[in-house]
Design a protein around this motif. Structure first.
Motif, mmCIF file in Angstrom:
data_model
loop_
_atom_site.group_PDB
_atom_site.id
_atom_site.type_symbol
_atom_site.label_atom_id
_atom_site.label_comp_id
_atom_site.label_asym_id
_atom_site.label_seq_id
_atom_site.Cartn_x
_atom_site.Cartn_y
_atom_site.Cartn_z
ATOM 1 N N VAL A 85 0.867 -1.178 0.000
ATOM 2 C CA VAL A 85 0.000 0.000 0.000
ATOM 3 C C VAL A 85 0.903 1.226 0.000
ATOM 4 N N ASP A 86 0.746 2.070 -1.002
ATOM 5 C CA ASP A 86 1.622 3.241 -1.110
ATOM 6 C C ASP A 86 1.535 4.136 0.123
ATOM 7 N N GLY A 87 0.345 4.252 0.703
ATOM 8 C CA GLY A 87 0.148 5.133 1.838
ATOM 9 C C GLY A 87 0.770 4.657 3.135
ATOM 10 N N TYR A 88 1.280 3.418 3.152
ATOM 11 C CA TYR A 88 1.913 2.923 4.382
ATOM 12 C C TYR A 88 3.248 3.597 4.665
ATOM 13 N N THR A 89 3.804 4.293 3.673
ATOM 14 C CA THR A 89 5.024 5.078 3.896
ATOM 15 C C THR A 89 4.691 6.540 3.590
ATOM 16 N N PRO A 90 4.181 7.263 4.588
ATOM 17 C CA PRO A 90 3.666 8.626 4.372
ATOM 18 C C PRO A 90 4.683 9.561 3.722
ATOM 19 N N GLY A 91 4.203 10.314 2.725
ATOM 20 C CA GLY A 91 5.023 11.314 2.078
ATOM 21 C C GLY A 91 5.923 10.812 0.975
ATOM 22 N N ARG A 92 6.020 9.504 0.811
ATOM 23 C CA ARG A 92 6.948 8.943 -0.169
ATOM 24 C C ARG A 92 6.388 8.997 -1.588
ATOM 25 N N PHE A 93 5.111 8.693 -1.731
ATOM 26 C CA PHE A 93 4.480 8.642 -3.046
ATOM 27 C C PHE A 93 3.378 9.696 -3.122
ATOM 28 N N VAL A 94 3.459 10.540 -4.123
ATOM 29 C CA VAL A 94 2.500 11.638 -4.285
ATOM 30 C C VAL A 94 1.477 11.326 -5.367
ATOM 31 N N PHE A 95 1.941 10.904 -6.540
ATOM 32 C CA PHE A 95 1.030 10.671 -7.661
ATOM 33 C C PHE A 95 -0.053 9.656 -7.320
ATOM 34 N N THR A 96 0.311 8.639 -6.545
ATOM 35 C CA THR A 96 -0.605 7.541 -6.241
ATOM 36 C C THR A 96 -1.833 7.978 -5.455
ATOM 37 N N GLN A 97 -1.761 9.141 -4.818
ATOM 38 C CA GLN A 97 -2.891 9.603 -4.022
ATOM 39 C C GLN A 97 -4.114 9.917 -4.877
ATOM 40 N N VAL A 98 -3.908 10.081 -6.184
ATOM 41 C CA VAL A 98 -5.039 10.365 -7.067
ATOM 42 C C VAL A 98 -6.068 9.235 -7.003
ATOM 43 N N ALA A 99 -5.626 8.025 -6.719
ATOM 44 C CA ALA A 99 -6.524 6.868 -6.656
ATOM 45 C C ALA A 99 -7.133 6.676 -5.276
ATOM 46 N N GLU A 100 -6.857 7.601 -4.366
ATOM 47 C CA GLU A 100 -7.311 7.458 -2.984
ATOM 48 C C GLU A 100 -8.390 8.458 -2.592
ATOM 49 N N PHE A 101 -8.795 9.304 -3.530
ATOM 50 C CA PHE A 101 -9.750 10.360 -3.213
ATOM 51 C C PHE A 101 -11.156 9.800 -2.982
ATOM 52 N N PRO A 102 -11.991 10.515 -2.244
ATOM 53 C CA PRO A 102 -13.356 10.047 -1.976
ATOM 54 C C PRO A 102 -14.229 10.033 -3.227
ATOM 55 N N PHE A 103 -15.246 9.173 -3.174
ATOM 56 C CA PHE A 103 -16.363 9.166 -4.125
ATOM 57 C C PHE A 103 -15.938 8.864 -5.572
ATOM 58 N N LEU A 104 -14.885 8.040 -5.750
ATOM 59 C CA LEU A 104 -14.396 7.731 -7.094
ATOM 60 C C LEU A 104 -15.280 6.717 -7.812
ATOM 61 N N GLY A 105 -15.780 5.726 -7.085
ATOM 62 C CA GLY A 105 -16.581 4.700 -7.748
ATOM 63 C C GLY A 105 -16.913 3.558 -6.813
ATOM 64 N N ASP A 106 -17.881 2.737 -7.225
ATOM 65 C CA ASP A 106 -18.369 1.654 -6.370
ATOM 66 C C ASP A 106 -17.787 0.294 -6.722
ATOM 67 N N SER A 107 -16.788 0.259 -7.605
ATOM 68 C CA SER A 107 -16.206 -1.006 -8.030
ATOM 69 C C SER A 107 -14.685 -0.935 -7.994
ATOM 70 N N SER A 108 -14.067 -1.904 -7.346
ATOM 71 C CA SER A 108 -12.609 -1.978 -7.347
ATOM 72 C C SER A 108 -12.082 -2.207 -8.754
ATOM 73 N N GLU A 109 -12.774 -3.037 -9.538
ATOM 74 C CA GLU A 109 -12.283 -3.328 -10.883
ATOM 75 C C GLU A 109 -12.237 -2.083 -11.754
ATOM 76 N N SER A 110 -13.331 -1.324 -11.786
ATOM 77 C CA SER A 110 -13.356 -0.151 -12.663
ATOM 78 C C SER A 110 -12.349 0.899 -12.201
ATOM 79 N N THR A 111 -12.248 1.112 -10.891
ATOM 80 C CA THR A 111 -11.284 2.088 -10.382
ATOM 81 C C THR A 111 -9.855 1.631 -10.640
ATOM 82 N N SER A 112 -9.608 0.338 -10.450
ATOM 83 C CA SER A 112 -8.258 -0.204 -10.645
ATOM 84 C C SER A 112 -7.813 -0.117 -12.098
ATOM 85 N N VAL A 113 -8.694 -0.489 -13.031
ATOM 86 C CA VAL A 113 -8.332 -0.443 -14.452
ATOM 87 C C VAL A 113 -8.098 1.001 -14.896
ATOM 88 N N ALA A 114 -8.971 1.903 -14.464
ATOM 89 C CA ALA A 114 -8.785 3.316 -14.802
ATOM 90 C C ALA A 114 -7.496 3.860 -14.188
#
Length: 335
Positions: A85-114
């Motif tokens: 999990v990128d967030g387990y090392t705070p401050g190390r990864f910035v770009f990856t936070q784009v996939a962590e924002f609220p209200f992105l979607g109700d499916s892991s598959e669709s969010t993961s592929v996107a």
């Protein structure tokens, strides 16, 4: 004709080389029945089949390091393949936070592929995961709020309790909301809740069954999820370089969107099973977050997205807000 000993030895050596098998050491820090571990096992089975047994996984009985140290462990060769999990090392990864924002979607598959498509196009060229070979990225299912105390229908309700979180954007959002949270790996949830050190945890639905959280009495859900966690499935770069061209081709075939769909589909299935099974049998009270609660979160998240965009552009990403919009549009398109 009688073959001389040296000739026999050379023939046997050539035969051994032709059928040489590369064994990859694979580490998993989640329980073997967890969806990520199961998906990793399926990936290994596909790897063996596609390579005609030229590549094989040796899945270790226990993780080589604690979850936060996994990226460095793979980079340094303590394991050939794992995930973190990128967030387990705070401050190390910035770009990856784009996939962590609220209200992105109700499916892991669709969010993961996107996320994989966005990562490959915009993030991979900048190399935030440099030092390791990235096989794919994915997210867990929509994040919910589990707790042992009471129904949660407002930001104030959350603020009155203590929660375990996994880091990344949800850590920043929790600070902005004034919530009492502690960054700990998901694997520590049972101990933290069973001992009363924490009142609840932010996790996806499947976690109730995966981590045997039988003390949980309440869950609050949000449209599109309160958050996601960004995962990276990675390989030791030197190990990848040591493979034959044929072996690399197999690994490349089983990378990218293949990884995102495999892990995403597994997560969606277990989320659904938990909602329809474990949570029902356990009598967990279900709460849908009221719109006023959702709006409170959106107000705080807006500033965090501005902050993320500035940090991402400082690390070399161009038009970060445009990338975020593209990512959200891609989620809606994924089938």
């Amino acid at each position: 004709m009688t073959l001389r000993p040296l000739t026999c030895a050379l023939l046997l050596s050539g035969s051994a080389t032709a059928f040489a098998q590369t064994v990859l050491t694979v580490s998993s820090w989640l329980p073997p029945t967890h969806t990520v571990s199961v998906s990793q096992q399926k990936w290994c089975a596909a790897l063996e089949q596609e390579s005609k047994n030229s590549l094989k996984c040796n899945i270790l009985p226990k993780a080589v390091v604690a979850p936060p140290g996994t990226f460095d462990a793979v980079r340094d060769g303590l394991a050939d393949i794992s995930y973190t999990v990128d967030g387990y090392t705070p401050g190390r990864f910035v770009f990856t936070q784009v996939a962590e924002f609220p209200f992105l979607g109700d499916s892991s598959e669709s969010t993961s592929v996107a996320y994989q498509r966005t990562y490959q196009k915009h993030f991979a060229p900048i190399g935030e995961h440099r030092g390791a070979k990235v096989l794919g990225v994915f997210t867990h299912g929509p994040g919910v709020i589990f707790n042992t105390k009471k129904p949660i229908t407002s930001a104030a309700d959350v603020a009155s309790l203590k929660f375990r979180i996994g880091g990344g954007n949800i850590s920043e959002l929790s600070k902005a909301m004034g919530w009492n949270v502690t960054l700990k790996p998901a694997t520590e949830s049972y101990e933290l809740l069973s001992t009363g050190v924490m009142d609840g945890t932010f996790l996806p639905d499947e976690s109730l069954a995966s981590f045997k959280l039988n003390m949980v009495k309440h869950v609050t859900r949000f449209p599109g999820g309160l958050y996601n966690s960004s995962f990276v499935f990675l390989m030791n770069a030197d190990k990848y370089k040591s493979l034959t061209a044929e072996q690399k081709a197999v690994l490349d075939k089983l990378s990218g969107e293949y990884v995102a769909r495999l892990f995403g589909q597994g997560w969606d299935a277990l989320d659904k099973a938990s909602r329809e099974g474990a949570q029902v049998s356990q009598g967990v009270q279900q709460t849908a977050a009221p719109q006023a609660f959702v709006n409170e979160i959106k107000a705080k998240q807006s500033a965090l997205e501005d902050k993320w965009a500035a940090a991402a552009e400082a690390k070399g990403l161009k038009n970060a807000k445009g990338v975020l919009a593209e990512f959200r549009a891609e989620i809606a398109k994924v089938k």
